[in-house]
Design a protein around this motif. Structure first.
Motif, mmCIF file in Angstrom:
data_model
loop_
_atom_site.group_PDB
_atom_site.id
_atom_site.type_symbol
_atom_site.label_atom_id
_atom_site.label_comp_id
_atom_site.label_asym_id
_atom_site.label_seq_id
_atom_site.Cartn_x
_atom_site.Cartn_y
_atom_site.Cartn_z
ATOM 1 N N ARG A 32 0.830 -1.192 0.056
ATOM 2 C CA ARG A 32 -0.046 0.108 0.052
ATOM 3 C C ARG A 32 0.860 1.281 0.261
ATOM 4 O O ARG A 32 0.489 2.286 -0.852
ATOM 5 N N ALA A 33 1.927 1.232 0.785
ATOM 6 C CA ALA A 33 2.752 2.440 0.909
ATOM 7 C C ALA A 33 3.639 2.714 -0.559
ATOM 8 O O ALA A 33 3.342 3.972 -0.966
ATOM 9 N N ILE A 34 3.787 1.755 -1.425
ATOM 10 C CA ILE A 34 4.348 1.974 -2.655
ATOM 11 C C ILE A 34 3.190 2.315 -3.506
ATOM 12 O O ILE A 34 3.746 3.463 -4.201
ATOM 13 N N LYS A 35 2.095 1.923 -3.414
ATOM 14 C CA LYS A 35 1.009 2.505 -4.330
ATOM 15 C C LYS A 35 0.741 3.864 -3.899
ATOM 16 O O LYS A 35 0.567 4.853 -5.017
ATOM 17 N N ASP A 36 0.510 4.333 -2.613
ATOM 18 C CA ASP A 36 0.439 5.747 -2.210
ATOM 19 C C ASP A 36 1.756 6.432 -2.876
ATOM 20 O O ASP A 36 1.654 7.808 -2.661
ATOM 21 N N SER A 37 2.934 6.025 -2.722
ATOM 22 C CA SER A 37 4.229 6.585 -3.059
ATOM 23 C C SER A 37 4.433 7.912 -2.387
ATOM 24 O O SER A 37 4.844 8.835 -2.790
ATOM 25 N N SER A 38 3.970 7.871 -0.959
ATOM 26 C CA SER A 38 4.327 9.162 -0.146
ATOM 27 C C SER A 38 5.173 8.828 0.866
ATOM 28 O O SER A 38 4.771 7.895 1.984
ATOM 29 N N PHE A 39 6.390 8.746 0.806
ATOM 30 C CA PHE A 39 7.329 8.225 1.473
ATOM 31 C C PHE A 39 7.922 8.993 2.570
ATOM 32 O O PHE A 39 8.494 8.640 3.702
ATOM 33 N N ILE A 40 7.735 10.497 2.665
ATOM 34 C CA ILE A 40 8.084 11.266 3.644
ATOM 35 C C ILE A 40 6.899 11.845 4.634
ATOM 36 O O ILE A 40 6.051 12.585 3.754
ATOM 37 N N MET A 41 6.952 11.646 5.945
ATOM 38 C CA MET A 41 5.906 12.432 6.792
ATOM 39 C C MET A 41 4.666 11.895 6.051
ATOM 40 O O MET A 41 4.233 10.961 5.657
ATOM 41 N N GLY A 42 3.614 12.938 6.297
ATOM 42 C CA GLY A 42 2.142 12.458 5.971
ATOM 43 C C GLY A 42 1.517 11.664 6.845
ATOM 44 O O GLY A 42 1.968 11.507 8.203
ATOM 45 N N GLU A 43 0.433 11.069 6.492
ATOM 46 C CA GLU A 43 -0.567 10.292 7.386
ATOM 47 C C GLU A 43 -0.016 8.990 8.022
ATOM 48 O O GLU A 43 -0.161 8.706 9.251
#
Ligand SMILES: *Cc1c(COP(=O)(O)O)cnc(C)c1O
Length: 368
Positions: free
Chosen positions: A25-36
């Motif tokens: 899921r993290a790879i699909k979101d590709s938001s790797f720094i901070m965030g939810e």
């Protein structure tokens, strides 16, 4: 039988699918720094500790350093701590420019001897860092009283004590701020490096949050210079999954420690760790004191059992601190420990027959 000192696969393989799912899921979101991913772990861990704020950082060493910076500790200041810790505790102090001042430990608890703290205070002392060594909280009540009397700040080094309790309160909520490490082998660990600052002080939490992220609140507006020490988003997601198991894992550690207590009772040559009623120990390490320690460790190794020594060289005698010019004999309790402590295998998932084998071989050694 082969018994590892720690086996992390026993906590990760049973939840492998759930961890892999988060990773995908993290790879699909590709938001790797901070965030939810980071903020939801921060909220969950603050509430686990019974504290108002948690700020994720890159590792436990940075957690200590950033807290000290925010407290204004720097060149010319002194910070009190124990000499039987991992070097991270003192690295964080010297990184601010301040000087570590050691106070010897209590021979039964292995934690800072609170009766000796006041004699070490000077007009340069700014803070005390009690280390909750091996998963057992330091005696915080007298430490907080001393801090109150002398206007000092107390920073818990809780890197080994996630979920431990003192008088019914969790580590992380006992001092002015606390540093946690999520190094893989800690009671709660990342699949890599990670750390956190936990505190009830909103102003301090806000400054820590800025400092770990280049001193900014907005993307390209920097009130102060900071550092790059954020908790990785993927690690935060793993930690959030693993946090749900932490109480259970700590229970397994307690059960294994109590089993060792039974299995190792009445062996001439060893002393078992002392238990205190007002503390809920989380047994990051199970440390005995052993006569002929090095021979015992070598014998156990030959029998397939891995052990550790935490720590073989006290901080005041480390080559890195030669400039402090401490002599052997300066902190006799710590030095005595260093020569006879031995950490036995203990981790979530260790089997009763493995512990029985360890106990049998220790008994055997002292009969030889
Ligand atoms: C592990 C540890 C640290 C440092 O944590 P890192 O995440 O490895 O930087 C600090 N203090 C103590 C007592 C530790 O055991």
């Amino acid at each position: 039988m082969k018994i590892p000192f720690v086996d992390l696969t026993r906590q990760h393989l049973p939840i492998l699918d759930s961890l892999t799912e988060s990773f995908k899921r993290a790879i699909k979101d590709s938001s790797f720094i901070m965030g939810e991913g980071v903020s939801s772990f921060e909220d969950a861990f603050a509430s686990f500790c019974g504290a108002n704020h948690c700020v994720g950082v890159g590792n436990g060493t940075d957690a200590l350093f950033i807290i000290l910076k925010v407290l204004g500790v720097g060149v010319g200041d002194e910070v009190i701590t124990a000499p039987n810790s991992f070097i991270a505790t003192t690295e964080a102090i010297t990184a601010t420019g301040a000087r570590p001042v050691f106070v010897d430990v209590d021979p039964d608890s292995f934690n800072i001897d609170t009766a000796k703290i006041e004699a070490a205070l000077t007009d340069k002392t700014k803070a005390i860092i009690p280390v909750h060594l091996y998963g057992q909280p330091a005696d915080m009540k007298p430490i907080m009283d001393i801090a109150e009397r002398h206007g000092l700040k107390v920073v818990e080094d809780a890197a080994q004590a996630h979920g431990a309790e003192y008088d019914g309160k969790m580590t992380g909520s006992l001092g002015h701020a606390a540093a946690f490490s999520f190094y893989p082998g800690k009671n709660l660990g990342c699949l890599g490096d990670g750390g956190a600052v936990v505190t009830n002080d909103s102003a301090l939490a806000e400054k820590v949050a800025m400092l770990r992220n280049h001193g900014r609140k907005e993307k390209y507006l920097h009130d102060v210079e900071g550092v790059n020490s954020r908790l990785d988003t993927i690690q935060a997601i793993f930690l959030n999954k693993k946090l749900k198991y932490l109480n259970g894992w700590n229970e397994q550690r307690r059960a294994a420690a109590s089993l060792y207590g039974d299995m190792l009772a009445h062996i001439d040559g060893i002393k078992l760790p002392v238990q205190y009623d007002k503390l809920r120990h989380v047994h990051h390490l199970y440390v005995i004191r052993a006569e002929r320690r090095d021979d015992l460790a070598a014998y156990l190794k030959e029998m397939g059992i891995s052990t550790g020594i935490h720590y073989p060289v006290p901080l005041h005698l480390q080559p890195a601190y030669g400039w402090m010019e401490h002599k052997r004999g300066a902190f006799p309790v710590t030095e005595g420990m260093a020569s006879d402590i031995l950490s036995l295998p203990l981790f979530p998932g260790i089997k009763e027959e493995e512990q029985a084998y360890v106990a049998e071989k220790i008994r055997e050694f002292y009969k030889l």
